[in-house]
Write an enzyme that holds these catalytic residues in place. Structure first.
Site, PDB file in Angstrom:
ATOM      1  N   SER A  78       0.828  -1.217   0.000  1.00 46.24           N
ATOM      2  CA  SER A  78       0.000   0.000   0.000  1.00 46.24           C
ATOM      3  C   SER A  78       0.858   1.260   0.000  1.00 46.24           C
ATOM      4  O   SER A  78       0.555   2.233  -0.710  1.00 46.24           O
ATOM      5  CB  SER A  78      -0.978   0.006   1.178  1.00 46.24           C
ATOM      6  OG  SER A  78      -0.279  -0.154   2.394  1.00 46.24           O
ATOM      7  N   HIS A 117      -2.285  -8.603   2.442  1.00 49.22           N
ATOM      8  CA  HIS A 117      -1.818  -7.365   3.105  1.00 49.22           C
ATOM      9  C   HIS A 117      -2.828  -7.010   4.213  1.00 49.22           C
ATOM     10  O   HIS A 117      -3.074  -7.835   5.089  1.00 49.22           O
ATOM     11  CB  HIS A 117      -1.671  -6.296   2.009  1.00 49.22           C
ATOM     12  CG  HIS A 117      -0.969  -5.038   2.403  1.00 49.22           C
ATOM     13  ND1 HIS A 117      -0.195  -4.904   3.524  1.00 49.22           N
ATOM     14  CD2 HIS A 117      -0.916  -3.812   1.787  1.00 49.22           C
ATOM     15  CE1 HIS A 117       0.296  -3.677   3.592  1.00 49.22           C
ATOM     16  NE2 HIS A 117      -0.135  -2.994   2.553  1.00 49.22           N
ATOM     17  N   HIS A 152       5.748 -12.891   7.066  1.00 47.75           N
ATOM     18  CA  HIS A 152       5.950 -11.494   6.674  1.00 47.75           C
ATOM     19  C   HIS A 152       7.017 -11.416   5.598  1.00 47.75           C
ATOM     20  O   HIS A 152       7.935 -12.238   5.563  1.00 47.75           O
ATOM     21  CB  HIS A 152       6.372 -10.643   7.877  1.00 47.75           C
ATOM     22  CG  HIS A 152       6.109  -9.190   7.667  1.00 47.75           C
ATOM     23  ND1 HIS A 152       7.020  -8.360   7.059  1.00 47.75           N
ATOM     24  CD2 HIS A 152       5.023  -8.427   7.947  1.00 47.75           C
ATOM     25  CE1 HIS A 152       6.498  -7.150   6.987  1.00 47.75           C
ATOM     26  NE2 HIS A 152       5.295  -7.153   7.515  1.00 47.75           N
ATOM     27  N   ARG A 179       4.443  -5.239  16.989  1.00 46.94           N
ATOM     28  CA  ARG A 179       3.081  -4.701  17.090  1.00 46.94           C
ATOM     29  C   ARG A 179       2.145  -5.788  17.633  1.00 46.94           C
ATOM     30  O   ARG A 179       1.205  -5.512  18.363  1.00 46.94           O
ATOM     31  CB  ARG A 179       2.614  -4.203  15.714  1.00 46.94           C
ATOM     32  CG  ARG A 179       3.497  -3.088  15.154  1.00 46.94           C
ATOM     33  CD  ARG A 179       3.203  -2.784  13.704  1.00 46.94           C
ATOM     34  NE  ARG A 179       3.361  -3.929  12.839  1.00 46.94           N
ATOM     35  CZ  ARG A 179       2.983  -3.982  11.565  1.00 46.94           C
ATOM     36  NH1 ARG A 179       2.409  -2.925  11.014  1.00 46.94           N
ATOM     37  NH2 ARG A 179       3.179  -5.065  10.843  1.00 46.94           N
ATOM     38  N   ASP A 224      -1.598  -8.591  12.250  1.00 52.20           N
ATOM     39  CA  ASP A 224      -2.973  -8.972  11.920  1.00 52.20           C
ATOM     40  C   ASP A 224      -3.445 -10.227  12.643  1.00 52.20           C
ATOM     41  O   ASP A 224      -4.634 -10.537  12.647  1.00 52.20           O
ATOM     42  CB  ASP A 224      -3.096  -9.179  10.403  1.00 52.20           C
ATOM     43  CG  ASP A 224      -2.816  -7.898   9.635  1.00 52.20           C
ATOM     44  OD1 ASP A 224      -3.296  -6.846  10.079  1.00 52.20           O
ATOM     45  OD2 ASP A 224      -2.104  -7.943   8.625  1.00 52.20           O
TER      46      ASP A 224
HETATM   47  N1  HAX Z   1       0.756 -19.839   5.969  1.00 52.70           N
HETATM   48  C1  HAX Z   1       1.058 -20.768   5.024  1.00 52.70           C
HETATM   49  N2  HAX Z   1       2.032 -20.597   4.105  1.00 52.70           N
HETATM   50  C2  HAX Z   1       2.745 -19.481   4.160  1.00 52.70           C
HETATM   51  C3  HAX Z   1       2.516 -18.493   5.136  1.00 52.70           C
HETATM   52  C4  HAX Z   1       1.463 -18.704   6.050  1.00 52.70           C
HETATM   53  N3  HAX Z   1       1.154 -17.811   6.968  1.00 52.70           N
HETATM   54  N4  HAX Z   1       3.387 -17.490   4.935  1.00 52.70           N
HETATM   55  C5  HAX Z   1       4.139 -17.823   3.869  1.00 52.70           C
HETATM   56  N5  HAX Z   1       3.741 -19.025   3.394  1.00 52.70           N
HETATM   57  C6  HAX Z   1       4.216 -19.692   2.186  1.00 52.70           C
HETATM   58  C7  HAX Z   1       3.974 -18.800   0.985  1.00 52.70           C
HETATM   59  O1  HAX Z   1       2.626 -18.909   0.510  1.00 52.70           O
HETATM   60  C8  HAX Z   1       4.988 -19.314   0.001  1.00 52.70           C
HETATM   61  O2  HAX Z   1       4.484 -20.522  -0.540  1.00 52.70           O
HETATM   62  P1  HAX Z   1       4.762 -20.922  -2.077  1.00 52.70           P
HETATM   63  O3  HAX Z   1       6.231 -21.039  -2.174  1.00 52.70           O
HETATM   64  O4  HAX Z   1       4.021 -22.196  -2.237  1.00 52.70           O
HETATM   65  O5  HAX Z   1       4.204 -19.796  -2.907  1.00 52.70           O
HETATM   66  C9  HAX Z   1       6.157 -19.666   0.909  1.00 52.70           C
HETATM   67  O6  HAX Z   1       5.624 -19.841   2.226  1.00 52.70           O
HETATM   68  C10 HAX Z   1       7.249 -18.608   0.943  1.00 52.70           C
HETATM   69  O7  HAX Z   1       6.654 -17.357   1.269  1.00 52.70           O
HETATM   70  P2  HAX Z   1       7.523 -16.227   2.028  1.00 52.70           P
HETATM   71  O8  HAX Z   1       8.678 -15.882   1.135  1.00 52.70           O
HETATM   72  O9  HAX Z   1       7.836 -16.652   3.403  1.00 52.70           O
HETATM   73  O10 HAX Z   1       6.475 -15.050   2.134  1.00 52.70           O
HETATM   74  P3  HAX Z   1       6.244 -13.818   1.142  1.00 52.70           P
HETATM   75  O11 HAX Z   1       7.259 -12.782   1.448  1.00 52.70           O
HETATM   76  O12 HAX Z   1       6.102 -14.260  -0.260  1.00 52.70           O
HETATM   77  O13 HAX Z   1       4.796 -13.331   1.624  1.00 52.70           O
HETATM   78  C11 HAX Z   1       3.137 -12.883   3.255  1.00 52.70           C
HETATM   79  C12 HAX Z   1       4.616 -12.727   2.876  1.00 52.70           C
HETATM   80  C13 HAX Z   1       2.844 -11.990   4.439  1.00 52.70           C
HETATM   81  C14 HAX Z   1       2.288 -12.422   2.075  1.00 52.70           C
HETATM   82  C15 HAX Z   1       2.864 -14.352   3.598  1.00 52.70           C
HETATM   83  O14 HAX Z   1       3.628 -14.726   4.713  1.00 52.70           O
HETATM   84  C16 HAX Z   1       1.392 -14.624   3.852  1.00 52.70           C
HETATM   85  O15 HAX Z   1       0.651 -14.850   2.898  1.00 52.70           O
HETATM   86  N6  HAX Z   1       0.937 -14.624   5.159  1.00 52.70           N
HETATM   87  C17 HAX Z   1      -0.454 -14.809   5.484  1.00 52.70           C
HETATM   88  C18 HAX Z   1      -1.241 -13.516   5.183  1.00 52.70           C
HETATM   89  C19 HAX Z   1      -0.866 -12.409   6.132  1.00 52.70           C
HETATM   90  O16 HAX Z   1      -0.775 -12.582   7.338  1.00 52.70           O
HETATM   91  N7  HAX Z   1      -0.684 -11.207   5.575  1.00 52.70           N
HETATM   92  C20 HAX Z   1      -0.418  -9.999   6.362  1.00 52.70           C
HETATM   93  C21 HAX Z   1       1.050  -9.610   6.366  1.00 52.70           C
HETATM   94  C22 HAX Z   1       1.308  -8.358   7.123  1.00 52.70           C
HETATM   95  C23 HAX Z   1       0.703  -7.196   6.416  1.00 52.70           C
HETATM   96  O17 HAX Z   1       1.053  -6.799   5.327  1.00 52.70           O
HETATM   97  N8  HAX Z   1      -0.290  -6.638   6.992  1.00 52.70           N
HETATM   98  O18 HAX Z   1      -0.925  -5.681   6.363  1.00 52.70           O
END
Ligand code: HAX
Length: 426
Positions: A234, A264, A310, A319, A365
């Site tokens: 964002s 996000h 993350h 947080r 979150d």
């Molecule tokens: N549950 C299951 N699998 C997860 C995971 C979780 N909480 N977090 C990461 N992974 C997986 C990813 O989907 C990815 O899988 P693939 O290789 O099959 O695609 C793998 O682990 C590697 O991901 P990463 O490199 O560790 O994570 P990214 O940097 O790509 O993404 C995210 C970071 C926050 C998007 C991710 O951890 C996620 O989707 N978490 C759950 C959603 C979430 O909590 N989002 C909020 C984040 C904070 C924020 O921005 N708030 O606004």
């Protein structure tokens, strides 16, 4: 206009610009990293490509605002945090009072915003309503007016500040209106000039709050979500839009649309949804073993545990820790809060064992929704609006500074798969 705030910023203008000029002149051609192909396919993760002075996020520290770790700022007001984000220091009492009274004077929302929101379909998501409300006020933009009148690049930060202050002043009322309209809570509640920004939001939502602890939660919530450096989805969107010399109304509306994604800001909604679904499917408040099996099953089937992981952090998000401290004091016996703690004890180990997520720890979150739910804000579709109201403080500080520094339009280079194939064949 908040005179002290403007003077403070004005007094820094020359030295900030000189500093940037000197860095570019003396070190402009120095490399600060390499880019590997993995990063092109991986959402540009980790590529250093922006300057953002409002805050930084260290993988092992979490959010640091102008050199101060977020856990040392939890007793501050959001107004103080905005001042800090923008100017690099906290306001003294006089500056804070002046800023608060300026915000209050700017708080009147144009009546057409209510008409627009009232005309939207009843099943519109609150984030759509929020983003639309901001965008429809674009005609108020002082920045656009000044641009049309030929303002010089050096002076652009002033109308940008003006727009941002107007938006910051109005968003609590807009958010409260959306909440009360969307969830049939009754008429709008007027703000109270004696209350601060977050306490007014709490009041206008109309949540029962006899001991004032919901207002305290709103204060903490607004502080914790205020900024998270410049590269998250964002903030980046906000920066890209405003770098085209679009005004703050366009930039915030766009940034809120990025915040509305489940990876996000929508994760706070998704996380509470996940907890409620788990409780419903298990059929009672689950024991540790039941939570473990449920989450394991989810991961085995390729699901995401919302609120965990993350893109930058590699520790429990401070947080999350701050909210945990609040919950331990204010809502220790709440059933959902207790489940959040159980999940915290169980999920990091499961994610580590699965070995995919680089960060197995909870982000903000994972917990925020449980506290809102406790105080009766049970409509979790609304949670990301709280996030957005707070993050507008950081969005504002970032684009005011970008105009003050005269930053260029953001325009990274893309390459084609053909190009990659040719390069790798060399
Ligand atoms: N549950 C299951 N699998 C997860 C995971 C979780 N909480 N977090 C990461 N992974 C997986 C990813 O989907 C990815 O899988 P693939 O290789 O099959 O695609 C793998 O682990 C590697 O991901 P990463 O490199 O560790 O994570 P990214 O940097 O790509 O993404 C995210 C970071 C926050 C998007 C991710 O951890 C996620 O989707 N978490 C759950 C959603 C979430 O909590 N989002 C909020 C984040 C904070 C924020 O921005 N708030 O606004």
């Amino acid at each position: 206009m908040s005179k002290l705030l403007k003077e403070k910023l004005s007094s820094q203008t020359e030295s900030l610009r000189e500093e940037a000029k000197s860095i570019i002149k003396n070190h402009g051609d120095k490399a600060i990293g390499t880019v590997i192909i993995d990063q092109l396919y991986g959402g540009m993760r980790g590529i250093k490509g922006l300057i953002c002075d409002t805050s930084s996020v260290g993988l092992d520290t979490g959010l640091i605002i102008r050199g101060i770790p977020i856990l040392e700022l939890t007793d501050k007001l959001p107004e103080e945090i905005f001042y800090l984000l923008l100017t690099g220091s906290l306001p003294d009492e006089e500056a804070l009072k002046e800023f608060q009274s300026d915000l209050y004077k700017r708080g009147e929302v144009p009546s057409y915003v209510w008409d627009v929101l009232n005309a939207m379909p009843a099943d519109s998501h609150p984030m759509v309503m929020f983003s639309t409300a901001i965008l429809c006020m674009e005609k108020e933009s002082e920045f656009r007016k000044s641009y049309d009148e030929g303002i010089s690049k050096e002076d652009m930060w002033e109308p940008m500040l003006e727009d941002c202050l107007n938006i910051i002043a109005r968003v609590p009322q807009i958010a409260a209106f959306i909440y009360r309209k969307k969830f049939n809570k009754g008429d709008m509640i007027a703000p109270d000039p004696k209350l601060d920004w977050a306490a007014n939001l709490a009041k206008m939502l109309g949540v029962k709050d006899e001991d004032g602890s919901f207002a305290k939660l709103m204060q903490l919530y607004m502080v914790l979500h205020s900024d998270h450096e410049g590269g998250n989805a964002s903030a980046f969107t906000n920066n890209v839009i405003s770098s085209t010399l679009s005004d703050a109304y366009y930039a915030f509306s766009g940034a809120l649309n990025a915040l509305a994604g489940p990876l996000h800001g929508l994760a706070n909604q998704e996380c509470l949804k996940f907890i409620m679904k788990m409780r419903e499917e298990i059929g009672h408040t689950p024991e540790d073993e039941e939570i473990k099996n449920y989450c394991q099953n989810l991961l085995d089937n390729g699901g995401l545990v919302s609120g965990y992981g993350h893109a930058v952090l590699r520790i429990t998000d401070p947080r999350f820790t701050a909210f945990m401290g609040f919950g331990d004091k204010s809502t220790p016996d709440d059933e959902i809060f207790k489940m959040v703690k159980q999940i915290f004890d169980i999920v990091p180990k499961l994610l580590k064992e699965q070995g995919k997520a680089k960060d197995p720890w909870p982000n903000v979150d994972a917990i925020s929704g449980s506290l809102l739910y406790h105080y009766g804000v049970k409509e979790y579709e609304f949670y990301t609006v709280f996030f957005g109201v707070s993050r507008i403080l950081g969005f504002s500080a970032q684009i005011i500074l970008a105009r003050l520094m005269g930053n260029s339009i953001i325009r990274p280079k893309s390459v084609t798969t053909e190009w990659i194939k040719k390069e790798t064949a060399k």
